[in-house]
Design an enzyme around this catalytic site. Structure first.
Site, PDB file in Angstrom:
ATOM      1  N   HIS A  98       0.939  -1.152  -0.105  1.00  0.00           N
ATOM      2  CA  HIS A  98       0.108   0.002  -0.115  1.00  0.00           C
ATOM      3  C   HIS A  98       0.803   1.316   0.107  1.00  0.00           C
ATOM      4  CE1 HIS A  98      -3.871  -2.123   0.975  1.00  0.00           C
ATOM      5  NE2 HIS A  98      -3.125  -2.928   1.514  1.00  0.00           N
ATOM      6  N   ASN A 171     -10.324  -2.827   2.604  1.00  0.00           N
ATOM      7  CA  ASN A 171     -10.036  -2.633   0.960  1.00  0.00           C
ATOM      8  C   ASN A 171     -11.206  -2.471   0.329  1.00  0.00           C
ATOM      9  OD1 ASN A 171      -7.209  -3.125   1.229  1.00  0.00           O
ATOM     10  ND2 ASN A 171      -7.537  -5.343   1.148  1.00  0.00           N
ATOM     11  N   HIS A 362      -3.894   1.141  12.026  1.00  0.00           N
ATOM     12  CA  HIS A 362      -3.657   0.221  12.738  1.00  0.00           C
ATOM     13  C   HIS A 362      -4.890  -0.710  13.268  1.00  0.00           C
ATOM     14  CE1 HIS A 362      -1.968  -2.832  15.511  1.00  0.00           C
ATOM     15  NE2 HIS A 362      -1.745  -1.930  16.421  1.00  0.00           N
TER      16      HIS A 362
END
Ligand code: HDD
Length: 716
Positions: A98, A171, A362
Site C-alpha cells: 500500500h 479494502n 492500525h
C-alpha cells in the site's frame, strides 16, 4: 507567521502539561486558530524571513561559504551543512504494501443511534460528526507507481472519536487472498516485483504471484475479484470499501454482535476497462490521486454510506461458511446491509508527506464498543501494523504526529523514545503516590463510559498449528461470484485471467492455475486455457462445494447493480474545431454542467476556435495534452468535419468507442465518428444521435444524460 511559542515563560524546563495538547486533526478548513499546537506543527508559514532550524535568520541561500570567490567551501558553513543534512534524511521507508496512496479529511455522521448494538461513541447520536482521515491506496506498486494498475485498493479510515482513534483498515474488495496472517509475508513476496530484477512494477501478471496462488487455493475467491473490473476502479470516489473481517460490536451491557462493515459510494461503483486502465497509466499515472484531489477542490465532496451486516452471536454457526474466514463474504441476500451513516471527504491535506505519508493506521486501534473476532488474519494484523510504523516512522512516538493525534486526551506512562514531542512531567509509572496516583484507572466494578473493556469471550483449547476444517472450502464462493456476474463481467474476468497467466513463463504454473479454475467454472477454465495456449483441463470431480456458498447467486456482487443515478462529477469532452456550432457547445456546457458533470472543450490547439457564426469558443485543452481515457463521455458537435482528418481526434474517438463510452453525435460531428468507427453512429449502442438539420433539443440531452449515467456499453 506562526510564532514558535518556545518553553513557557519562567519555566524553562518543565511545562505544566502532562501530555500532548491533543489538537487532533486539523479542523475543516484547516486554519482554525483554536488549534494552537497544530498551528505550531503546521510549520512556519512561508511569508517570513528564512531561518535555520535554530531560528537564526539567514542572509542568503544561493551560495556556500567559500574562501574567496573561487576557493574551497568552509566546514564552518553551518547553513550549508544543516540544509544538506536535512535533505539527506528526507526520505522514510515506504509502506511495505500500500505504498502508493492518496488521502483526505472529512467527517462521519450516523443516521441513527446504534446503541442497541454498540456503545461506540461515534455511533450513538444521529448527525453528530466525527472527523476522519481516509487513505486510499494500491497494494503492489511502490510509491511512484501508476494509479490505474490492476490491484486491490486500500480503503483505510481513521475516525478521531471522542473516546480515542478508531481505524477501519479495509479494502475495496470484501475478501482476502489468505486466511492466516502467517502467510502474509509469503503472499507479499510473491506478488511484489521479482527479487532479481525488480519487475514488474504495479502488476501481478508474473510468475511468482501465480505460482503462489496456484499452490494456495484459498486465494481463488479473491482472485475472482482481482481479475474482475473491481481491480481497475474508475475513481477512488467510485468504489466500495469493506472491513473484510467479521468484527464485533459490543453494547453498554457487554452484549456482542458480529458485524461486517461496508462503504458504499454515493456516486455508484464504476470501473475502467483494462485497455483504458493501461493507457491511463501512461497518460496520467496520477489519475486517481488527481481525481480525488480535484473533486474535493471543486467542492464535489465524495461521500460514502456506511452499512453494517449485523449477525447475532447465536447465529455464529448458522451459515455454511465460517464467519472467521476472511476469504468469505456474508452474502447480502442472507444478511442485508443496513445503512447506518455517511462519510464525506471535504478537505485535502496541506502537505502530502506530513499527512498522507505519515498517517499510521492500525487494525488494533479500536474504541469502546468495537472489538475483534478470532479471525486469524485479523489477529496477525493486530501485531503487524504497529510493528511496521516503528520502522517506517522511526520510533514509538508516531501517534504524536499531527495526523495521528487523537482528539481524545492522551495521558500515558510511556516515556522518551525517538521523536518525543511531549515534555512530560510527573512520574511515568503506576502505581504511584507521588503523582497522586495519576494517571489513574477506574479499577474494578462497573466502568465509566468511554473506558475500553475487552469483550468477554470464553476461550478454551489446546495450542495447535492447524487450519480449522471450517476454512477448507476454497471454491464455492468463487463460483458464486462467477455465477453472479453479468456476461460482460465474465468476459472481462476471462480476459484478465488470460492476460495475467499469458504473462507467466512457467507452464506448470499456468496449468496448475487453470486446473484450479475448473473448480470455479469449467467453461472459464477451458476458455482461459484456450486463450493462453494450454491444453483443455480435465473437469473437476463434483465435490458438492457449490452448495456451501450460502446462496445460488448474489446480485449485489455485480457492478450492474452498483450504479448510481445521475452523472455528477463525470468528465465530458466536447471536441471542437473552427466552424463548430457554438450554440451546441454552449448547450452541452449548460445542460451537462447543470447535471453536475465537468465539461471540457478540446481542440487541435489551445486558446480559442471560431464558431460557425464567427463567435469565439474557448478551448479548455489541446488534444495533445490529454487523452480519451481521462473522460467518461464525448460530445461531437455539428461543424467539426475537419476533425475527421485529424489523427489525434480520430484516435480519441476510436478509443472512447472501444472502451464502451457513451457518445453524443450531432450533425456533421458524424464525420469524425465514422472516421473512427467504420460505421454509422445510429448503428452503435450507447450513442445519442441527431442528424444534419435536426435540433439538439431537451429530449436529445435527456437521452445523452441517461446514456452517460449508464457509464459503459461493454457489449458494443
Ligand atoms: Fe494490510 C497496510 C488493508 C492484511 C500488514 N493494509 C495496509 C493498508 C491497508 C491494508 C488499507 C494501507 C493503510 C494505509 O493507507 O496506510 N491489509 C489490509 C486488508 C487486509 C490486510 C483489508 C486483509 C483483510 N495487512 C494484512 C495482513 C498483514 C498486513 C494479514 C500482516 C500480517 N498492511 C500490513 C502492513 C501495512 C499494511 C505491512 C503496510 C503499511 C502499514 O501497514 O502501515 O503492516
Amino acid at each position: 507567521m506562526t510564532v514558535n511559542p518556545g518553553p513557557p515563560e519562567g519555566r524553562p524546563h518543565a511545562p505544566l502539561v502532562t501530555e500532548t495538547p491533543n489538537p487532533g486533526p486539523p479542523a475543516r478548513g484547516g486554519r482554525d486558530a483554536k488549534d494552537a499546537a497544530l498551528d505550531a506543527a503546521r510549520a512556519v508559514d512561508a511569508d517570513g524571513p528564512l531561518t535555520t532550524d535554530q531560528g537564526v535568520r539567514v542572509d542568503e541561500t544561493d551560495n556556500s561559504l567559500t574562501v574567496g570567490e573561487r576557493g574551497p567551501t568552509l566546514l564552518e558553513d553551518f547553513q550549508l551543512r544543516e540544509k544538506l543534512t536535512h535533505f539527506d534524511h528526507e526520505r522514510i521507508p515506504e509502506r511495505v504494501v500500500h505504498a502508493r496512496g492518496a488521502g483526505a479529511y472529512g467527517f462521519f455522521e450516523p443516521y441513527e443511534s446504534l446503541a442497541e448494538y454498540t456503545c461506540a461513541d461515534f455511533l450513538q447520536e444521529p448527525g453528530r460528526r466525527t472527523p476522519v482521515f481516509v487513505r486510499f491506496s494500491t497494494v503492489q506498486g511502490p510509491r511512484g507507481s501508476a494509479d490505474t494498475v490492476r490491484d486491490v485498493r486500500g480503503f483505510a479510515t481513521k475516525f478521531y472519536t471522542r473516546h480515542g482513534n478508531y481505524d477501519l483498515v479495509g479494502n475495496n474488495m470484501p475478501v482476502f487472498f489468505i486466511q492466516d496472517a502467517v502467510k502474509f509475508p509469503d503472499f507479499v513476496h510473491a506478488v511484489k516485483m521479482e527479487p532479481h530484477n525488480e519487475i514488474p512494477t504495479g502488476a501481478s501478471a508474473h510468475d511468482t504471484f501465480w505460482d503462489f496462488c496456484s499452490l494456495q487455493p484459498e486465494s481463488t475467491h479473491m482472485l475472482m475479484w482481482v481479475m474482475s473490473d473491481r481491480a481497475i476502479p474508475r475513481s477512488y470516489r467510485m468504489m466500495q470499501g469493506f472491513g473484510v473481517h467479521t468484527f464485533r460490536l459490543v453494547n453498554a451491557q457487554g452484549q456482542g454482535s458480529f458485524v461486517k462493515f461496508h462503504w458504499t459510494p454515493k456516486l455508484g461503483t464504476y470501473s475502467q476497462v483494462w485497455d483504458e486502465a493501461q493507457i491511463t497509466a501512461g497518460r496520467d499515472p496520477d489519475f486517481h490521486r488527481r481525481d480525488l484531489w480535484a473533486a474535493i477542490e471543486a467542492g464535489d465532496f465524495p461521500e460514502w454510506e456506511l452499512g453494517v451486516q449485523l449477525i447475532p452471536e447465536q447465529d455464529e454457526f448458522a451459515y455454511p461458511f465460517d464467519l472467521l474466514d476472511p476469504t468469505k463474504i456474508v452474502p447480502e441476500e442472507l444478511v442485508p446491509v443496513r445503512p447506518v451513516g455517511r462519510m464525506v471527504l471535504d478537505r485535502n491535506p496541506e502537505n502530502f508527506f506530513a499527512e498522507t505519508e505519515q498517517v499510521a493506521f492500525h487494525t488494533a486501534n479500536i474504541v469502546p464498543g468495537i472489538d475483534f473476532t478470532n479471525d486469524p488474519l485479523l489477529q496477525g494484523r493486530n501485531f503487524s501494523y504497529l510493528d511496521t510504523q516503528l520502522i517506517r516512522l522511526g520510533g514509538p512516538n508516531f501517534s504524536q504526529l499531527p495526523v495521528n493525534r487523537p482528539l481524545a486526551e492522551v495521558r500515558t506512562n510511556h516515556r522518551d523514545g525517538y521523536g518525543q514531542h511531549t515534555i512530560h512531567s510527573g512520574t511515568g509509572y503506576a502505581p504511584n503516590s507521588v503523582g497522586g496516583g495519576c494517571p489513574f484507572t477506574p479499577g474494578g466494578g462497573r466502568l465509566p463510559e468511554g473506558v475500553f473493556e475487552h469483550y468477554q469471550q470464553r476461550i478454551d483449547g489446546a495450542a495447535i498449528r492447524r487450519r480449522s476444517p471450517s476454512f477448507a472450502d476454497h471454491y464455492s464462493q468463487a463460483a458464486l461470484f462467477w455465477r453472479s456476474m453479468a456476461d460482460w463481467e465474465r468476459e472481462h474476468i476471462t480476459a484478465a485471467f488470460s492476460f495475467e497467466l499469458g504473462k507467466v513463463g512457467d507452464r506448470a504454473v499456468r496449468q496448475r492455475m487453470v486446473a484450479n479454475l475448473t473448480r470455479v467454472d469449467q467453461s472459464l477454465a477451458e476458455e482461459v486455457a484456450r486463450r493462453i495456449g494450454e491444453p483443455a483441463p480435465q473437469p473437476s470431480p463434483a465435490d458438492g462445494e457449490a452448495n456451501a456458498a450460502g446462496v445460488p447467486v448474489s446480485p449485489a456482487l455485480s457492478l450492474e447493480n452498483q450504479r448510481a443515478t445521475g452523472i455528477r462529477t463525470r468528465k465530458i469532452a466536447v471536441l471542437v474545431a473552427d466552424g463548430v456550432d457554438a450554440e451546441q457547445v454552449q448547450a452541452a456546457r449548460n445542460r451537462l454542467g447543470a447535471e453536475g458533470a465537468t465539461v471540457e472543450t478540446l481542440a487541435g490547439h489551445g486558446g480559442t476556435v471560431s464558431g460557425r457564426d464567427g463567435q469565439d469558443v474557448a478551448v479548455d485543452r489541446a488534444l495533445a495534452t490529454t487523452a480519451s481515457v481521462l473522460y467518461d463521455t464525448l460530445v461531437l458537435p455539428d461543424g467539426t468535419v475537419v476533425l475527421a482528418a485529424d489523427t489525434d481526434a480520430v484516435r480519441f474517438v476510436g478509443e472512447a468507442l472501444r472502451h464502451g463510452k457513451p457518445l453524443a453525435v450531432l450533425g456533421s460531428g458524424a464525420a469524425l465518428f465514422e472516421a473512427a468507427a467504420s460505421g454509422r453512429p445510429e448503428q452503435v449502442a450507447g450513442v445519442a444521435v441527431r442528424g444534419n438539420g435536426q435540433e439538439a433539443d431537451t429530449a436529445f440531452w435527456d437521452e445523452f444524460v441517461a446514456l452517460t449515467e449508464q457509464h459503459r456499453f461493454p457489449d458494443r
